[in-house]
Design a protein around this motif. Structure first.
Motif, PDB file in Angstrom:
ATOM      1  N   TYR A  47      -6.179 -21.308 -12.840  1.00 31.72           N
ATOM      2  CA  TYR A  47      -5.289 -20.864 -11.853  1.00 31.72           C
ATOM      3  C   TYR A  47      -4.430 -19.914 -12.264  1.00 31.72           C
ATOM      4  N   VAL A  48      -4.233 -18.376 -11.675  1.00 30.97           N
ATOM      5  CA  VAL A  48      -3.278 -17.380 -12.257  1.00 30.97           C
ATOM      6  C   VAL A  48      -2.464 -17.511 -10.931  1.00 30.97           C
ATOM      7  N   ASN A  49      -1.214 -17.335 -10.908  1.00 33.86           N
ATOM      8  CA  ASN A  49      -0.433 -17.294  -9.768  1.00 33.86           C
ATOM      9  C   ASN A  49      -0.135 -15.852  -9.597  1.00 33.86           C
ATOM     10  N   ILE A  50      -0.467 -15.300  -8.306  1.00 34.49           N
ATOM     11  CA  ILE A  50      -0.117 -13.857  -8.099  1.00 34.49           C
ATOM     12  C   ILE A  50       1.301 -13.950  -7.638  1.00 34.49           C
ATOM     13  N   ASN A  51       1.944 -14.688  -7.179  1.00 34.94           N
ATOM     14  CA  ASN A  51       3.257 -14.535  -6.802  1.00 34.94           C
ATOM     15  C   ASN A  51       4.106 -14.286  -7.706  1.00 34.94           C
ATOM     16  N   LYS A  52       4.016 -14.573  -8.834  1.00 35.47           N
ATOM     17  CA  LYS A  52       4.745 -14.412 -10.207  1.00 35.47           C
ATOM     18  C   LYS A  52       4.811 -12.596 -10.329  1.00 35.47           C
ATOM     19  N   LYS A  56       7.760  -9.640  -9.549  1.00 34.10           N
ATOM     20  CA  LYS A  56       8.426  -8.789 -10.524  1.00 34.10           C
ATOM     21  C   LYS A  56       7.973  -7.335 -10.628  1.00 34.10           C
ATOM     22  N   LYS A  57       7.057  -7.058  -9.921  1.00 37.62           N
ATOM     23  CA  LYS A  57       6.375  -5.832  -9.657  1.00 37.62           C
ATOM     24  C   LYS A  57       6.704  -5.340  -8.410  1.00 37.62           C
ATOM     25  N   ASN A  58       6.793  -3.974  -8.210  1.00 37.46           N
ATOM     26  CA  ASN A  58       6.707  -3.296  -6.787  1.00 37.46           C
ATOM     27  C   ASN A  58       5.604  -2.427  -6.771  1.00 37.46           C
ATOM     28  N   LEU A  59       4.281  -3.104  -6.819  1.00 37.68           N
ATOM     29  CA  LEU A  59       3.075  -2.443  -6.994  1.00 37.68           C
ATOM     30  C   LEU A  59       2.121  -2.623  -5.644  1.00 37.68           C
ATOM     31  N   SER A  60       1.073  -1.836  -5.374  1.00 37.99           N
ATOM     32  CA  SER A  60       0.138  -1.815  -4.503  1.00 37.99           C
ATOM     33  C   SER A  60      -0.644  -3.231  -4.746  1.00 37.99           C
ATOM     34  N   ILE A  61      -1.250  -3.781  -3.770  1.00 39.71           N
ATOM     35  CA  ILE A  61      -2.127  -4.773  -4.029  1.00 39.71           C
ATOM     36  C   ILE A  61      -3.185  -4.686  -5.120  1.00 39.71           C
ATOM     37  N   SER A  62      -3.751  -3.380  -5.024  1.00 38.43           N
ATOM     38  CA  SER A  62      -4.939  -2.838  -6.055  1.00 38.43           C
ATOM     39  C   SER A  62      -4.172  -2.950  -7.582  1.00 38.43           C
ATOM     40  N   LYS A  63      -2.954  -2.347  -7.675  1.00 38.38           N
ATOM     41  CA  LYS A  63      -2.522  -2.186  -8.852  1.00 38.38           C
ATOM     42  C   LYS A  63      -1.953  -3.418  -9.258  1.00 38.38           C
ATOM     43  N   ILE A  64      -1.460  -4.475  -8.566  1.00 40.22           N
ATOM     44  CA  ILE A  64      -1.325  -5.977  -8.843  1.00 40.22           C
ATOM     45  C   ILE A  64      -2.452  -6.602  -9.594  1.00 40.22           C
ATOM     46  N   ILE A  65      -3.515  -6.298  -8.816  1.00 42.62           N
ATOM     47  CA  ILE A  65      -4.701  -7.303  -9.408  1.00 42.62           C
ATOM     48  C   ILE A  65      -5.374  -6.537 -10.629  1.00 42.62           C
ATOM     49  N   ILE A  66      -5.040  -5.276 -10.751  1.00 37.81           N
ATOM     50  CA  ILE A  66      -5.490  -4.698 -12.224  1.00 37.81           C
ATOM     51  C   ILE A  66      -4.550  -5.130 -13.312  1.00 37.81           C
ATOM     52  N   LYS A  71      -3.267  -7.546 -18.221  1.00 34.03           N
ATOM     53  CA  LYS A  71      -2.087  -8.279 -18.806  1.00 34.03           C
ATOM     54  C   LYS A  71      -2.183  -9.767 -19.144  1.00 34.03           C
ATOM     55  N   VAL A  72      -2.522 -10.412 -17.900  1.00 33.90           N
ATOM     56  CA  VAL A  72      -2.795 -11.844 -18.181  1.00 33.90           C
ATOM     57  C   VAL A  72      -3.963 -12.384 -18.533  1.00 33.90           C
ATOM     58  N   ILE A  73      -5.127 -11.919 -17.913  1.00 32.50           N
ATOM     59  CA  ILE A  73      -6.392 -12.355 -18.554  1.00 32.50           C
ATOM     60  C   ILE A  73      -6.950 -11.583 -19.610  1.00 32.50           C
ATOM     61  N   LEU A  74      -6.303 -10.356 -19.987  1.00 27.63           N
ATOM     62  CA  LEU A  74      -6.726  -9.563 -20.972  1.00 27.63           C
ATOM     63  C   LEU A  74      -8.232  -9.005 -20.967  1.00 27.63           C
ATOM     64  N   ILE A  75      -8.416  -8.533 -19.584  1.00 28.25           N
ATOM     65  CA  ILE A  75      -9.627  -7.854 -19.643  1.00 28.25           C
ATOM     66  C   ILE A  75      -9.382  -6.304 -19.717  1.00 28.25           C
ATOM     67  N   MET A  76      -9.947  -5.675 -20.569  1.00 24.91           N
ATOM     68  CA  MET A  76      -9.843  -4.313 -21.076  1.00 24.91           C
ATOM     69  C   MET A  76      -9.992  -3.324 -19.949  1.00 24.91           C
ATOM     70  N   LYS A  77     -11.123  -3.373 -19.282  1.00 19.83           N
ATOM     71  CA  LYS A  77     -11.300  -2.532 -18.315  1.00 19.83           C
ATOM     72  C   LYS A  77     -11.561  -3.126 -17.081  1.00 19.83           C
ATOM     73  N   CYS A  78     -11.094  -2.771 -15.777  1.00 19.50           N
ATOM     74  CA  CYS A  78     -11.438  -3.147 -14.562  1.00 19.50           C
ATOM     75  C   CYS A  78     -11.296  -2.193 -13.410  1.00 19.50           C
ATOM     76  N   PHE A  79     -11.924  -2.464 -12.393  1.00 20.11           N
ATOM     77  CA  PHE A  79     -11.496  -1.735 -11.295  1.00 20.11           C
ATOM     78  C   PHE A  79     -11.587  -2.703  -9.935  1.00 20.11           C
ATOM     79  N   VAL A  80     -11.071  -2.108  -8.734  1.00 16.07           N
ATOM     80  CA  VAL A  80     -10.799  -2.741  -7.653  1.00 16.07           C
ATOM     81  C   VAL A  80     -11.452  -2.228  -6.561  1.00 16.07           C
ATOM     82  N   CYS A  81     -12.372  -3.270  -5.920  1.00 17.75           N
ATOM     83  CA  CYS A  81     -13.002  -2.420  -4.659  1.00 17.75           C
ATOM     84  C   CYS A  81     -12.588  -2.923  -3.469  1.00 17.75           C
ATOM     85  N   LYS A  82     -11.913  -2.199  -2.362  1.00 16.07           N
ATOM     86  CA  LYS A  82     -11.322  -2.753  -1.243  1.00 16.07           C
ATOM     87  C   LYS A  82     -12.390  -2.758  -0.258  1.00 16.07           C
TER      88      LYS A  82
END
Length: 86
Positions: A47-52, A56-66, A71-82
């Motif tokens: 589990y990774v808590n998205i609420n924390k 802490k951050k004032n970001l769009s949902i896409s930027k939060i996921i990235i 930063k948390v899971i340490l994946i170096m490259k990722c993208f978000v498809c809405k």
């Protein structure tokens, strides 16, 4: 290999999906980014808590996921498809 799933709320089908992912990817790290930790999911994922991050951050949902992925899971490259963009 890291497998990341983003899901909000409880859904019974997700337990079956996580179980199947775990069965077919025994050596993978499975992360569930969610608003709440459910014991049914914890057997098959970490589990990774998205609420924390949301607090802490004032970001769009896409930027939060990235942010979580990098930063948390340490994946170096990722993208978000809405939805609706395909």
């Amino acid at each position: 290999m890291n497998i990341v799933i983003l899901h909000v709320g409880f859904a019974k089908y997700l337990v079956y999906a996580l179980k199947r992912i775990r069965e077919t990817n025994k050596n993978a790290n499975v992360f569930l980014i969610s608003d709440r930790e459910y014991k049914e999911y914890s057997k098959y994922s970490t589990y990774v808590n998205i609420n924390k991050v949301l607090l802490k951050k004032n970001l769009s949902i896409s930027k939060i996921i990235i942010y979580i992925l990098e930063k948390v899971i340490l994946i170096m490259k990722c993208f978000v498809c809405k939805d609706g963009l395909l």
